[in-house]
Design a protein around this motif. Sequence first.
Motif, PDB file in Angstrom:
ATOM      1  N   LYS A  50      41.511  60.935  54.366  1.00  0.00           N
ATOM      2  CA  LYS A  50      40.593  61.219  53.252  1.00  0.00           C
ATOM      3  C   LYS A  50      39.781  62.499  53.447  1.00  0.00           C
ATOM      4  N   ARG A  52      37.003  62.305  55.162  1.00  0.00           N
ATOM      5  CA  ARG A  52      35.661  61.731  54.949  1.00  0.00           C
ATOM      6  C   ARG A  52      34.861  61.747  56.239  1.00  0.00           C
ATOM      7  N   SER A 139      38.206  54.067  48.654  1.00  0.00           N
ATOM      8  CA  SER A 139      39.103  54.461  47.572  1.00  0.00           C
ATOM      9  C   SER A 139      40.114  55.471  48.131  1.00  0.00           C
ATOM     10  N   ASN A 141      41.406  58.339  47.694  1.00  0.00           N
ATOM     11  CA  ASN A 141      41.350  59.728  47.222  1.00  0.00           C
ATOM     12  C   ASN A 141      40.777  60.590  48.341  1.00  0.00           C
ATOM     13  N   SER A 147      38.432  58.751  42.147  1.00  0.00           N
ATOM     14  CA  SER A 147      39.200  57.614  42.684  1.00  0.00           C
ATOM     15  C   SER A 147      40.497  57.437  41.896  1.00  0.00           C
ATOM     16  N   TYR A 228      32.948  61.891  43.057  1.00  0.00           N
ATOM     17  CA  TYR A 228      33.854  61.504  41.976  1.00  0.00           C
ATOM     18  C   TYR A 228      34.068  62.703  41.047  1.00  0.00           C
TER      19      TYR A 228
HETATM   20 MG    MG Z   1      35.345  56.459  47.087  1.00  0.00          MG
END
Ligand code: MG
Length: 336
Positions: A50, A52, A139, A141, A147, A228
Amino acid sequence: MNDQQQHAQIEAAAQRLRAGGVVAFPTETVYGLGAVAANPEAVRRVFAIKGRPTDHPLIVHIGQAAQLERWAREVPDQAWRLAERFWPGPLTLILPHHAHVPEVVTGGQDSVGLRVPDHPLALALLHALCPEHGLAAPSANRFGRISPTRARHVREELGEAVDMILDGGPCRVGLESTIISFVGGVPRLLRPGGIPAGALEEEIGMSILADDPQRPSVRASGGLPSHYAPATPLEVWPGAALWRRALELAGEGMRVAVLGMSAAPTAADGARLLRFPMPPQAADYGHALYDTLRRADAAGFDRLLAEAPPEEDAWRAVIDRLRRAGWKPQADDNFG
Ligand code: MG
Ligand code: TXA
């Protein structure tokens, strides 16, 4: 796909997960990117795929409410009531966690997010994995992006990086779960989502406080102001001003996509303007939003315009996602 093929798919996915793999799977909200929660190395791969930051916690998906206590060391009565009433469903509960929950899942917090997803494939997968396993899944993405609500979105965005993608069709809800934290004694709304906060308040007979955006009680990437987000700049305007603004931008030579609940006045039809019709009901709108944003974003417009929804509880999650998708307050919008 017939039942037997589907069964084989689920078994293959469970096998991958047991072997430390990362599997994208459908839920009723959005597609998740799952790894066995008890396997820190597999969970770290989820973060890597991701892009992240590792201090952002993941939700642990479980097969039934009865497993709450395997992950949470304290479950207040109100949390039980919400779990029993709304699971399986688009609700995540944040509760103090047991010591065995890996730090990579909790992002180093004292709490863990838990939810029972309402999708037959997700439930079958959790069942195949064994009851004591949970699936840590954000999610599916890239960090900060929209997402995915279809398997195709995951394939396009993450492709080969994922070991397997289970295709369960378009997600019914289309927006992420509502997140309620019970850390600190009183229930707080960390993220509006698939279930309106009013319905939760009604069930527990008390009000749910908003999380203080200046001092969020816990870290949540969904709580970052810009999240998002599509790549194309997005503006949100009340219906009366929407097409005026669209015409103005088109007049400046821009190609403009309009996510409108109301139809264009005939004068607004033109090569530079394209309307993506949006449903007037909150649930239908939520279901369509991410897919429409993705399509509009990929179509090479210079600007996306969306019509401001009514300021009502049912629209909270949609309004929240539009804000995070880059909605800059306009001079004459009175949406606070
Ligand atoms: Mg998310
Ligand atoms: O509908 C959903 O919730 C979807 C599907 C896949 O279940 N999942 C999802 O996960 O949206 P994610 O990671 O994209 O967003 C979950 C949010 C993140 O902002 C995360 O930081 C927050 O929940 N979160 C998770 N655990 C938390 C915790 N212990 N405390 C505070 N926030 C937490």
